[in-house]
Design a protein around this motif. Structure first.
Motif, short mmCIF file in Angstrom:
data_model
loop_
_atom_site.label_atom_id
_atom_site.label_comp_id
_atom_site.label_asym_id
_atom_site.label_seq_id
_atom_site.Cartn_x
_atom_site.Cartn_y
_atom_site.Cartn_z
N PHE A 11 0.31 3.77 -3.20
CA PHE A 11 -0.01 5.44 -2.72
C PHE A 11 1.38 6.19 -2.46
O PHE A 11 0.88 7.69 -3.47
N ARG A 12 2.28 6.16 -2.88
CA ARG A 12 3.27 6.55 -3.52
C ARG A 12 3.65 6.88 -4.82
O ARG A 12 4.10 7.90 -5.23
N LEU A 45 0.83 6.84 -6.54
CA LEU A 45 -0.25 7.69 -6.91
C LEU A 45 -0.07 8.99 -6.72
O LEU A 45 0.16 10.01 -7.49
N ALA A 46 1.17 9.42 -5.55
CA ALA A 46 1.44 10.82 -5.60
C ALA A 46 2.38 11.30 -6.88
O ALA A 46 2.12 12.48 -7.13
N ARG A 47 2.83 10.14 -7.71
CA ARG A 47 3.41 10.73 -8.55
C ARG A 47 2.89 11.21 -9.91
O ARG A 47 2.88 11.90 -10.52
N LEU A 56 -1.16 11.35 -9.34
CA LEU A 56 -2.13 12.60 -9.67
C LEU A 56 -1.70 13.64 -9.97
O LEU A 56 -0.62 14.23 -8.82
N LEU A 72 0.02 3.90 8.04
CA LEU A 72 0.87 1.95 7.19
C LEU A 72 2.41 2.28 8.38
O LEU A 72 2.79 1.01 8.26
N LYS A 118 -4.00 16.50 -2.36
CA LYS A 118 -3.76 14.86 -3.84
C LYS A 118 -4.26 13.62 -4.00
O LYS A 118 -5.23 13.15 -4.64
N MET A 136 0.88 -1.33 -0.06
CA MET A 136 -0.27 0.27 0.32
C MET A 136 1.02 1.59 0.17
O MET A 136 0.70 2.35 -0.84
N SER A 137 1.91 1.09 0.97
CA SER A 137 2.88 1.91 0.57
C SER A 137 3.53 2.89 -0.37
O SER A 137 3.54 4.19 -0.71
#
Lengths: 210, 306
Positions: free
Chosen positions: A190-191, A193-195, A197, B17, B46, A186-187
């Protein structure tokens, strides 16, 4: 989740998933129907976020419950049904994703994409703010593309725990890994996706964020 | 402030997490560091767009009904498992036949197990059908508990893996007492299961009209003979693709309804006419030349009844 239907008796609706599976193994054919209805929306939602199209999600949905039916005898006492169901679904969804990568996808002009509404739903909308709707749809498409960019197991971990609300423990059982691995996946997701989005949310011409 | 939180740490903190210790120290840092606080807010904003995919998906009644129908049709073909003593008896009979062959010098005859009610007379000689493909399995589902007995040798010699069809005693007892199975031994459990697994999918495609190259199996209802109570059915498998020809089966059946399952892909079952059913499926040319074919009594007795 659906709570009632004429085909099932009220007693069955009250039973736990595990009790229904036991009843099904013992010959109560209606028990599985209760489970199909109980998880229909959530499972289809999960699959729709996992695979390429609504059609493919529905195919995997059917295949998932067929597997449940065929493997019912191997469902052992003490096991929890929900992670088992999602484990089967995840396995089939990842297979479907891999198949899609190997073979070109043929998309019917009539079929809605996974994140789209059916054609009928795209007819002129009586809502007062069509611009807001358009932006909402675009935002949904952006997120969808970002999700599609994730590796299948990261995507599965994210969708199970973030969108479907499974506990980390349930997600771990569904993915056949440890809770720590789920958190790691998951981490990373998310990272990524952070790049992908965009920073700022899309806004209407009036400046309102959605 | 030194040692700003990394994006990794911020993400883990945002979505809980991280472990308790890391979470506490991140919380402390964020309370003191405006820069990291702003960065966390930026990430939070975001990720807010993810909620656009949270809308509820509703499974249609059609999808649920189709799923339940596929499950219903996926009931495995009922296979009668013989008690061990029956196989022992069969083996003993086979040994006796072999001994007789050696003794008389005649070519070997196939061993055919015929199912019959234990209280009834032993079966007459079975009809035989030949085919050139290995490991085809074709069987009729059984409705009643049966006992096994060993029939007399058939009229035609069998080859290894040949499909044998055993005929139950006549007298209008019908399909439930007929059984067709592979020569020499019961089908391996794994392959039998594979056959069964395809059942529902095939049945679900009943009346579909997809046409794919491969093997075509025709189940044809013949004109009633002198004995109108016994309907004549012909089952023929023919090569229409890159598969070595062919399976040809002929047999009298007394049921008008069939459910055909195979282990192959792209199966379609087409009711071609009142008297004919076409079953088409693909076999990959590079794969072993084998397929499982199960003919079982279908639930829909009206489908093919004239």
């Amino acid at each position: 989740m659906r709570n009632s239907h004429q085909e099932e008796n009220p007693e069955a609706m009250e039973q736990t998933d595990e009790a229904l599976m036991t009843a099904y193994v013992q010959g109560d054919a209606t028990a599985l129907a209760v489970l199909v209805r109980r998880y229909a929306d959530q499972l289809l939602g999960y699959l729709t976020r996992m695979v390429a199209s609504r059609q493919q999600a529905e195919d995997v949905f059917q295949e998932t419950f067929l597997r449940v039916h065929r493997k019912a005898a191997s469902f052992t006492a003490g096991r929890r049904f929900k992670p088992w169901l999602f484990a089967i679904a995840t396995h089939l969804a990842i297979d479907a994703l891999r198949r899609r990568r190997r073979t070109p996808v043929t998309v019917s002009l009539d079929a809605p994409a996974a994140d789209e509404q059916p054609l009928a739903a795209r007819l002129p909308d009586p809502s007062p703010d069509p611009a807001a709707d358009a932006i909402r749809n675009e935002q949904r498409a952006q997120v969808r593309r970002a999700l599609d960019a994730l590796p299948p197991r990261q995507r599965a971990a994210l969708v199970l725990a973030y969108f479907e609300g499974l506990s980390y423990s349930e997600a771990a059982q569904s993915l056949g890994c440890s809770v720590g691995t789920v958190k790691t996946q998951m981490s990373r997701a998310f990272r990524t996706l952070a790049r992908i989005l965009p920073d700022a949310p899309l806004r209407t011409a009036q400046g309102g964020a959605l | 402030m030194k040692n700003h939180l990394s994006e990794h740490q911020l993400v883990d903190h945002l979505f809980r997490l991280d472990d308790k210790g890391s979470s506490r120290s991140a919380e402390q840092h964020l309370a003191e560091c405006a820069e990291c606080h702003a960065e966390r807010d930026r990430l939070q904003q975001k990720f807010a767009s993810l909620d656009s995919l949270r809308d509820t998906t509703e499974a249609s009644e059609t999808l649920i009904a189709d799923t339940l129908r596929r499950i219903r049709l996926d009931q495995p073909a009922r296979t009668v498992w013989f008690p061990r003593w029956a196989w022992g008896l069969a083996s003993a009979a086979a040994a006796a036949v072999l001994l007789a062959v050696v003794w008389t010098g005649h070519p070997p005859q196939p061993q055919v197990l015929t199912l019959a009610k234990s209280a009834e007379a032993p079966a007459p000689a079975p009809e035989l059908a030949r085919h050139e493909q290995k490991e085809a399995v074709m069987e009729l589902a059984m409705d009643k508990p049966m006992a096994a007995s060993v029939s007399a040798p058939a009229e035609q010699p069998a080859v290894d893996g040949e499909l044998l069809m055993a005929q139950a005693p006549s007298g209008g007892r019908g399909l439930a007492e007929d059984r067709i199975f592979e020569a020499e031994a019961p089908p391996p459990a794994a392959r039998a299961a594979k056959s069964m697994r395809r059942g529902g999918e095939v049945a679900a495609e009943w009346r579909t009209h997809a046409s794919t190259p491969g093997v075509t199996v025709e189940v044809t209802r013949q004109k009633p003979g002198a004995d109108a109570a016994v309907q004549e059915w012909k089952v023929t498998a023919a090569n229409t693709g890159d598969v070595p020809a062919a399976v040809r089966l002929e047999r009298s059946f007394t049921s008008a309804t069939w459910e055909v399952t195979t282990a192959a892909t792209n199966v379609s079952v087409v009711r071609d006419s009142e008297r004919k059913v076409l079953v088409t499926f693909d076999l990959a040319p590079t794969e072993r030349r084998e397929f499982g074919l199960t003919v079982a009594q279908a639930a829909r007795d009206d489908d093919l009844r004239e």
